[in-house]
Write a protein that holds these residues in place. Structure first.
Motif, PDB file in Angstrom:
ATOM      1  N   UNK A 134      -0.426   0.057   7.094  1.00 34.57           N
ATOM      2  CA  UNK A 134       0.368   1.270   7.280  1.00 34.57           C
ATOM      3  C   UNK A 134       1.746   1.137   6.655  1.00 34.57           C
ATOM      4  N   UNK A 135       2.297  -0.085   6.755  1.00 39.10           N
ATOM      5  CA  UNK A 135       3.622  -0.268   6.191  1.00 39.10           C
ATOM      6  C   UNK A 135       3.567  -0.402   4.672  1.00 39.10           C
ATOM      7  N   UNK A 138       1.298   3.475   3.246  1.00 36.26           N
ATOM      8  CA  UNK A 138       1.200   4.527   4.267  1.00 36.26           C
ATOM      9  C   UNK A 138       0.298   5.693   3.871  1.00 36.26           C
ATOM     10  N   UNK A 142      -2.694   6.948   6.131  1.00 38.80           N
ATOM     11  CA  UNK A 142      -2.731   8.343   6.607  1.00 38.80           C
ATOM     12  C   UNK A 142      -4.103   8.953   6.390  1.00 38.80           C
ATOM     13  N   UNK A 145      -6.612   7.551   8.898  1.00 37.42           N
ATOM     14  CA  UNK A 145      -6.437   8.091  10.246  1.00 37.42           C
ATOM     15  C   UNK A 145      -6.938   9.531  10.310  1.00 37.42           C
ATOM     16  N   UNK A 146      -6.612  10.307   9.303  1.00 37.43           N
ATOM     17  CA  UNK A 146      -7.015  11.723   9.308  1.00 37.43           C
ATOM     18  C   UNK A 146      -8.537  11.869   9.184  1.00 37.43           C
ATOM     19  N   UNK A 149     -10.040  10.932  12.450  1.00 36.24           N
ATOM     20  CA  UNK A 149      -9.732  11.984  13.410  1.00 36.24           C
ATOM     21  C   UNK A 149     -10.639  13.191  13.181  1.00 36.24           C
TER      22      UNK A 149
ATOM     23  N   UNK B  42      -3.965   5.800  17.581  1.00 42.12           N
ATOM     24  CA  UNK B  42      -3.291   6.000  16.289  1.00 42.12           C
ATOM     25  C   UNK B  42      -3.482   7.418  15.736  1.00 42.12           C
ATOM     26  N   UNK B  43      -4.628   8.036  16.024  1.00 42.23           N
ATOM     27  CA  UNK B  43      -4.884   9.379  15.515  1.00 42.23           C
ATOM     28  C   UNK B  43      -3.842  10.395  15.997  1.00 42.23           C
ATOM     29  N   UNK B  46      -0.919  11.570  13.771  1.00 38.62           N
ATOM     30  CA  UNK B  46      -1.081  12.649  12.793  1.00 38.62           C
ATOM     31  C   UNK B  46      -0.641  13.988  13.365  1.00 38.62           C
ATOM     32  N   UNK B  47      -0.715  14.111  14.691  1.00 38.94           N
ATOM     33  CA  UNK B  47      -0.349  15.394  15.310  1.00 38.94           C
ATOM     34  C   UNK B  47       1.164  15.557  15.439  1.00 38.94           C
ATOM     35  N   UNK B  91       6.919   4.978  16.205  1.00 36.89           N
ATOM     36  CA  UNK B  91       7.072   3.992  15.137  1.00 36.89           C
ATOM     37  C   UNK B  91       5.930   4.143  14.114  1.00 36.89           C
ATOM     38  N   UNK B  92       4.736   4.291  14.663  1.00 35.11           N
ATOM     39  CA  UNK B  92       3.571   4.448  13.809  1.00 35.11           C
ATOM     40  C   UNK B  92       3.712   5.709  12.950  1.00 35.11           C
ATOM     41  N   UNK B  95       6.183   5.097  10.217  1.00 34.51           N
ATOM     42  CA  UNK B  95       5.597   4.305   9.131  1.00 34.51           C
ATOM     43  C   UNK B  95       4.746   5.172   8.208  1.00 34.51           C
ATOM     44  N   UNK B  96       4.093   6.139   8.810  1.00 38.22           N
ATOM     45  CA  UNK B  96       3.140   6.943   8.055  1.00 38.22           C
ATOM     46  C   UNK B  96       3.746   8.231   7.508  1.00 38.22           C
ATOM     47  N   UNK B  98       4.975  10.639   9.305  1.00 39.83           N
ATOM     48  CA  UNK B  98       4.620  11.752  10.177  1.00 39.83           C
ATOM     49  C   UNK B  98       5.644  11.944  11.298  1.00 39.83           C
TER      50      UNK B  98
END
Lengths: 478, 139, 248
Positions: A134-135, A138, A142, A145-146, A149, B42-43, B46-47, B91-92, B95-96, B98
């Protein structure tokens, strides 16, 4: 001198396992064994229980792919009821399985394997995980994760929020699919398609860096098994099984899963609770290894002529141009997984346009009409078969579950052996070698129990065993 | 704006955050989205993307009264694997890319975390205060 | 609970509250009427009193706790419905029920509509202090419409009573004793072979757990409706189905 290295347990795979490496007299790795040390016993304690309970019960086999068990169990139930689920139910189940494959592949690729692939096998283990990714990357994280999800949202749209729901039942599914659910899914489709294709481009761009892994991570001939339509189109839930030889020639096509016993045997082992299924015609005697076959993403794309959706087919054509019609290396499971992610998104998009999906009739009712029923589908990791026998009242009298990871067991052993031979030099266990053995196992995305470990912090150990049985070295990581 | 309530519904006061966000949801405040979650995964990060404000409402054993603390929306929180708190989530998200514009944590004191589907009297008595704090934050 | 005539006139103290009870009223009836909760399992309004589960034990100042469902009020009775000792008793009773059966909510047909599950939550049963029996009990799926899963039976006898007292078929009985005790149809024959069974399903709707369910239901799909019996009993007692116009 005969040494054995054991990696116990391997991290970032689902469940617990350990690995032993047996050294021969010449100091080279002579044999490698992948041990599954957990005993689950589902096939025993399901006996005496009603068949209607099996989707809910067997879904508990696994916290990662409960959906796959729901589907296979319901299909076995369909067979015992001797009913055809209504067309809307068949489509809902298809949608559910696509969501499941999508979310599971995203987890496997982005959360578990991408740190190795994108940060490098020799990257500092402290940050060679999804958070390090992630770092460092990213944008990629992303997308992962999306996509995951989104897969989960598709599952939730069909099955509700509960992971172990009972929304898939013998005879169909429990409720109607609504346009409201569709709208939620449709809203994200463009973004998902973009994320999936960008991931493929990225993977293709880094694959050249892994020439050595490509040729040592299970690059061998094997049989491939999976669902496939009669015309060669990729399939994940309906249809029958195709069995293809290493050279691409057809061994058996359109085998009804009901008849799997005619073709597959199962070898029990003394050092692992995982059974090793094998292709029966290739085995003569006690050693199941000549009957080794592979299931899962790589097998499915080798079996299929085409995905049947344009973007995935474009990716498949490029893949074949590079690796041939039959891709032999298990390292390419990752590539196959990403191609399937694209195919899943395309097929979900197509289902959203299918008016039959929304029909009201979703469940067929019937009694016990057959005393044996076999249900099969493609779990993310490969073909899943539920085989039930019942008495006249529908109580289970015998059960056999053939799990994807079990079917890949012989291939996983072979892969570990190949990697060990390539990367183990003498009795030293280097980090780079351990990482590669783990990564080689992880290529199959093995699912060994019922726990989610999205970020692999499970302890791991390898031991090295001599010809006389003495443990020479043991490496444990916590 | 997003208001997230997090906790287990069968662990008595651990559900306090979720009871609060259900109340906030009932108010149907314009521009406010509500999420009631068993845990932060973690998901969820995104929100958070593009939000003017994110409020996390959680039960806490280390506060005596309803407590509001701002959450950093840069990469200063700590990440631990297998467990994600409100700070870790931010934090997550940071990093992303978001991260929301602003974020706050509302902690509701919890005294009983045993098995149970009803809040303890002590926690229930603080729900109104917590709802008011959330309203003040999003006003 | 049959309707009572007149006004309650028996003075009783329940959890410190001074109330008036009807003559012959049980402590449980009184408690429910005045809004004091007492947990029950075997008790069901509309059926005879069984007093078997012991969850409704209350303290009446006697040397032992008494079941509220089967104890009539007396003048000046001082009842404590809950205290630490009573709570501990109830929690242990629930634990024992779990220990002797195979109650696994995860795939149970009645999960979400189960009084045992609710009692476990209510009494904070997060683990079982007793050794689990893991006894296997037979599932009787011989009936075309219903399934009896003895793994999930708590022997409350609601099914026995409703079949006998409301339906009048008396299909069910309890056979054997102690750990061997089990619900049987007829003279211990498969349910599907019982000629007495009218397929009415009352036993299924009153079952507090997943022991009795509609055949073919999957995990969490069973919904019981025990209040149906009180409705039937009241209607029967008050002659609600008699056509009064004909009499007039």
């Amino acid at each position: 001198m005969h040494d054995i290295h054991t990696i116990d347990p391997v991290t970032r795979i689902e469940g617990h396992a350990k690995i032993t490496l047996h050294l021969g007299d010449d100091g080279e790795v002579a044999d490698a064994r992948f041990h599954v040390t957990e005993f689950r016993g589902f096939e025993e304690f399901c006996k005496g229980r009603p068949v209607a309970e099996m989707p809910g019960l067997t879904a508990r086999t696994c916290g990662i792919c409960p959906v796959s068990h729901l589907i296979a169990a319901s299909k076995a139930g369909d067979a015992i009821y001797a009913v055809t689920p209504p067309p809307a139910a068949i489509r809902q189940r298809r949608l559910l399985n696509l969501g499941q494959i999508l979310q599971s592949h995203s987890l496997s690729f982005f959360h578990l394997s991408a740190p190795d692939l994108l940060l490098g096998m020799d990257h500092d283990p402290a940050t060679r995980n999804v958070f390090g990714l992630m770092q460092a990357e990213p944008e990629i994280a992303r997308r992962g994760i999306r996509l995951r999800q989104f897969g989960q949202e598709v599952i939730a749209a069909v099955a509700g929020q509960r992971i172990h729901g009972s929304l898939v039942v013998p005879g169909g599914v429990a409720r109607q699919f609504t346009t409201e659910m569709r709208d939620r899914i449709v809203a994200d489709l463009d973004e998902m398609m973009g994320a999936a294709t960008a991931t493929l481009e990225l993977l293709v761009s880094v694959e050249d860096r892994f020439e050595r892994e490509l040729h040592s991570f299970g690059e061998f001939d094997s049989i491939y098994v999976g669902h496939c339509l009669p015309d060669g189109t990729w399939e994940h839930i309906d249809g029958k099984l195709r069995i293809m030889a290493a050279d691409g020639s057809m061994l058996v096509d359109q085998l009804d899963p009901h008849d799997y016993r005619e073709v597959f045997g199962e070898a029990g082992k003394t050092d692992s609770y995982l059974k090793s299924p094998y292709y029966r015609p290739y085995v003569d005697g006690d050693d199941p290894r000549p009957g080794m076959y592979r299931v899962g993403p790589l097998a499915r794309i080798n079996l299929a002529e085409r995905f049947g959706t344009p973007v995935a087919d474009e990716g498949l054509a490029a893949f074949r141009e590079r690796y041939g019609r039959i891709a032999r290396s298990s390292f390419l499971y990752h590539h196959a997984r990403v191609l399937e992610v694209i195919a899943c998104v395309e097929r979900i998009a197509a289902l959203m346009e299918d008016p039959v999906l929304f029909e009201e009739k979703v469940r067929s009712q019937a009694g016990i009409n057959a005393l044996r029923g076999v249900g099969a589908s493609e779990a993310p990791r490969g073909t899943l078969i539920h085989d039930y026998e019942v008495d006249g009242n529908g109580l289970i009298t015998a059960m056999n579950l053939i799990i994807a990871t079990g079917q890949n067991d012989l291939a996983v052993n072979r892969t570990i052996l190949d990697i060990a031979r390539e990367f183990v030099d003498g009795p030293q266990l280097t980090d780079g070698m351990l990482n590669r053995i783990e990564a080689g196992v992880r290529a199959y995305d093995p699912c060994l129990s019922c726990s989610t470990h999205a970020v692999g912090q499970m302890p791991m150990a390898v031991s090295l065993i001599a010809p006389d049985g003495e443990t020479l070295a043991e490496v444990r990581r916590d | 704006m997003l208001v997230i309530g997090v906790g287990s519904l069968v662990r008595t006061d651990d559900a306090a955050g979720r009871v609060v966000v259900e109340r906030v949801d009932d108010l149907a405040l314009p521009g406010v989205e509500v999420a009631s979650l068993h845990q932060l995964t973690p998901e969820v990060a995104a929100r958070l993307a593009g939000r003017r404000l994110v409020v996390v409402v959680d039960a806490a054993v280390d506060v005596a009264e309803v407590t509001v603390t701002p959450l950093a929306t840069d990469a200063s929180g700590r990440l631990v694997t297998h467990h994600l708190g409100a700070a870790g989530l931010l934090r997550l998200a940071a990093d992303l890319g978001w991260a929301p514009d602003a974020a706050a944590l509302v902690r509701v004191p919890a005294s009983d975390l045993g098995i149970g589907t009803e809040l303890s009297a002590a926690a229930a008595a603080r729900v109104d205060t917590a709802v008011a704090e959330v309203r003040a934050l999003i006003a | 609970m049959s309707p009572r005539n007149g006004r309650p006139n028996v003075p009783v103290t329940i959890d410190g509250q001074d109330v008036k009870a009807f003559e012959g009223e049980s402590i449980l009836e009184l408690a429910r009427r005045v809004g004091v909760p007492i947990p029950t399992l075997c008790h069901l309004e509309g059926l005879s009193i069984h007093g078997g589960c012991r969850l409704c034990l209350v303290d009446t100042g006697d040397h032992k706790l008494k079941p509220a469902c089967a104890t009539e009020v007396t003048a000046e009775l001082d009842v404590t419905t809950t205290n630490a000792e009573i709570r501990e008793h109830r929690r242990r009773i629930v634990e024992l029920l779990f220990a002797e059966g195979n109650h696994i909510c995860a795939f149970c047909v009645s999960s979400g509509s189960c009084e045992l599950q609710d009692l476990a939550t209510e009494h904070h049963v997060d683990h079982i202090h007793y050794e689990l029996g893991y006894e296997r009990h037979d599932v009787d799926a011989s009936h075309p419409k219903y399934v009896l899963d003895r793994d999930r039976c708590v022997l409350c006898t609601r099914c026995v009573r409703v079949c006998d007292e409301v339906e009048g078929a008396h299909v069910w009985d309890v056979a054997m004793r102690g750990n061997e005790a089990r619900i049987v149809a007829g003279m211990d024959i498969p349910w599907g072979e019982s000629s007495a069974c009218t397929w009415c399903g009352k036993c299924v709707v009153v079952c507090p757990t997943g022991a009795l369910s509609f055949k073919g239901r999957a995990t969490g799909e069973m919904r019981h409706d025990p209040e149906l019996v009180a409705f039937l009993a009241r209607a029967r007692d008050e002659g609600e189905w008699i056509d009064r116009r004909a009499e007039a």
